[in-house]
Design a protein around this motif. Structure first.
Motif, PDB file in Angstrom:
ATOM      1  N   GLU A  25       0.852  -1.200   0.000  1.00 13.20           N
ATOM      2  CA  GLU A  25       0.000   0.000   0.000  1.00 13.20           C
ATOM      3  C   GLU A  25       0.885   1.246   0.000  1.00 13.20           C
ATOM      4  O   GLU A  25       0.638   2.195  -0.749  1.00 13.20           O
ATOM      5  CB  GLU A  25      -0.931  -0.013   1.224  1.00 13.20           C
ATOM      6  N   ALA A  26       1.950   1.241   0.816  1.00  9.11           N
ATOM      7  CA  ALA A  26       2.873   2.381   0.831  1.00  9.11           C
ATOM      8  C   ALA A  26       3.612   2.492  -0.506  1.00  9.11           C
ATOM      9  O   ALA A  26       3.791   3.595  -1.025  1.00  9.11           O
ATOM     10  CB  ALA A  26       3.863   2.233   1.986  1.00  9.11           C
ATOM     11  N   HIS A  27       4.032   1.365  -1.073  1.00  8.78           N
ATOM     12  CA  HIS A  27       4.695   1.341  -2.382  1.00  8.78           C
ATOM     13  C   HIS A  27       3.791   2.012  -3.426  1.00  8.78           C
ATOM     14  O   HIS A  27       4.233   2.860  -4.207  1.00  8.78           O
ATOM     15  CB  HIS A  27       4.985  -0.118  -2.763  1.00  8.78           C
ATOM     16  N   ASN A  28       2.534   1.634  -3.422  1.00  8.64           N
ATOM     17  CA  ASN A  28       1.550   2.167  -4.356  1.00  8.64           C
ATOM     18  C   ASN A  28       1.450   3.689  -4.245  1.00  8.64           C
ATOM     19  O   ASN A  28       1.556   4.408  -5.239  1.00  8.64           O
ATOM     20  CB  ASN A  28       0.198   1.499  -4.062  1.00  8.64           C
ATOM     21  N   ILE A  29       1.266   4.193  -3.041  1.00  7.98           N
ATOM     22  CA  ILE A  29       1.079   5.633  -2.834  1.00  7.98           C
ATOM     23  C   ILE A  29       2.371   6.402  -3.120  1.00  7.98           C
ATOM     24  O   ILE A  29       2.347   7.440  -3.784  1.00  7.98           O
ATOM     25  CB  ILE A  29       0.527   5.897  -1.417  1.00  7.98           C
ATOM     26  N   LEU A  30       3.505   5.893  -2.648  1.00  5.06           N
ATOM     27  CA  LEU A  30       4.776   6.579  -2.883  1.00  5.06           C
ATOM     28  C   LEU A  30       5.113   6.645  -4.379  1.00  5.06           C
ATOM     29  O   LEU A  30       5.595   7.664  -4.861  1.00  5.06           O
ATOM     30  CB  LEU A  30       5.913   5.895  -2.117  1.00  5.06           C
ATOM     31  N   SER A  31       4.856   5.563  -5.102  1.00  2.92           N
ATOM     32  CA  SER A  31       5.174   5.577  -6.540  1.00  2.92           C
ATOM     33  C   SER A  31       4.274   6.575  -7.273  1.00  2.92           C
ATOM     34  O   SER A  31       4.727   7.255  -8.195  1.00  2.92           O
ATOM     35  CB  SER A  31       5.096   4.184  -7.148  1.00  2.92           C
ATOM     36  N   LYS A  32       3.024   6.703  -6.841  1.00  3.19           N
ATOM     37  CA  LYS A  32       2.121   7.689  -7.462  1.00  3.19           C
ATOM     38  C   LYS A  32       2.575   9.121  -7.171  1.00  3.19           C
ATOM     39  O   LYS A  32       2.248  10.037  -7.914  1.00  3.19           O
ATOM     40  CB  LYS A  32       0.682   7.489  -6.959  1.00  3.19           C
ATOM     41  N   ARG A  33       3.330   9.299  -6.078  1.00  2.00           N
ATOM     42  CA  ARG A  33       3.838  10.629  -5.706  1.00  2.00           C
ATOM     43  C   ARG A  33       5.244  10.883  -6.269  1.00  2.00           C
ATOM     44  O   ARG A  33       5.891  11.847  -5.907  1.00  2.00           O
ATOM     45  CB  ARG A  33       3.878  10.791  -4.186  1.00  2.00           C
ATOM     46  N   GLY A  34       5.725   9.968  -7.113  1.00  2.00           N
ATOM     47  CA  GLY A  34       6.994  10.205  -7.798  1.00  2.00           C
ATOM     48  C   GLY A  34       8.250   9.738  -7.085  1.00  2.00           C
ATOM     49  O   GLY A  34       9.359  10.069  -7.505  1.00  2.00           O
ATOM     50  N   PHE A  35       8.096   8.984  -6.007  1.00  2.00           N
ATOM     51  CA  PHE A  35       9.285   8.485  -5.302  1.00  2.00           C
ATOM     52  C   PHE A  35       9.885   7.275  -6.009  1.00  2.00           C
ATOM     53  O   PHE A  35       9.175   6.503  -6.649  1.00  2.00           O
ATOM     54  CB  PHE A  35       8.942   8.113  -3.851  1.00  2.00           C
ATOM     55  N   ASP A  36      11.183   7.125  -5.872  1.00  2.00           N
ATOM     56  CA  ASP A  36      11.912   5.949  -6.350  1.00  2.00           C
ATOM     57  C   ASP A  36      11.761   4.913  -5.233  1.00  2.00           C
ATOM     58  O   ASP A  36      12.492   4.941  -4.246  1.00  2.00           O
ATOM     59  CB  ASP A  36      13.383   6.334  -6.569  1.00  2.00           C
ATOM     60  N   VAL A  37      10.770   4.040  -5.349  1.00  2.00           N
ATOM     61  CA  VAL A  37      10.389   3.167  -4.228  1.00  2.00           C
ATOM     62  C   VAL A  37      10.369   1.703  -4.631  1.00  2.00           C
ATOM     63  O   VAL A  37      10.029   1.359  -5.767  1.00  2.00           O
ATOM     64  CB  VAL A  37       9.013   3.596  -3.638  1.00  2.00           C
TER      65      VAL A  37
END
Length: 194
Positions: A21-33
């Protein structure tokens, strides 16, 4: 502010609910996750608490999904597991173990203290080569769908604040203290080196 996006790893036990869930949200916010689990196997709830569904980390999310549909589609639809696996397979093909990844991160965020301890044990057992620091932060998140979503937004907000600091090394402790007070959750923090 760092010139590159923060390289973030989010880690829970099975790389299914909280880390994904965190991976999903962080990737949508442009983080290299990237996201990981630390367990020896992937465990998903089964028909009873003492009967989990256990998979190898090599098993894809699609294979798990199809297996659970075959076993009891109604049960796994009702408890949200099929929905979660459907989300997971859109992000990556299968769960990954943190201990098998040799990539370097700026930040490793764990979702429970036992996982935090496993990550620290793994990082501290590696031979130090570059002495590049990695901040390992734990925020306890209950392993259910609602808490995973709330925890993912908290992790995202924390990453955004860290991304915008002028001097992460000197500002991170104060930032974590603010997040502890704001979220009413304890945070653990250790610096390791690659």
């Amino acid at each position: 502010m760092p010139s590159h996006p923060l390289r973030v790893a989010v880690v829970c036990s099975s790389n299914q609910n909280r880390s994904m869930e965190a991976h999903n949200i962080l990737s949508k916010r442009g983080f290299d996750v990237r996201s990981f689990g630390t367990g020896s196997h992937v465990k998903l709830p089964g028909p009873a608490p003492d009967k989990p569904n256990v998979y190898d980390f090599k098993t894809t999310y699609v294979q798990m999904y199809n297996d659970l549909v075959r076993k009891d589609k109604e049960l796994y639809t009702q408890n949200g597991i099929l929905h979660m696996l459907d989300r997971n397979k859109r992000i990556k093909s299968k769960p990954e173990r943190f201990q098998n990844c040799k990539d370097k991160f700026d930040l490793v965020i764990t979702c429970e203290e036992r996982v935090y301890d496993q990550v620290l044990e793994d990082l501290n057992s590696r031979e130090q080569e570059t002495l590049q620091p990695v901040h390992v932060i734990n925020v306890d998140i209950q392993d259910n769908h609602e808490e995973a979503t709330l925890g993912a937004f908290l992790i995202c907000e924390l990453c955004q604040c860290i991304q915008h600091t002028d001097d992460m090394e000197n500002e991170i402790d104060e930032l974590l203290q603010e997040f502890e007070e704001k979220s009413n959750r304890p945070f653990l923090h250790t610096v390791c080196f690659y």
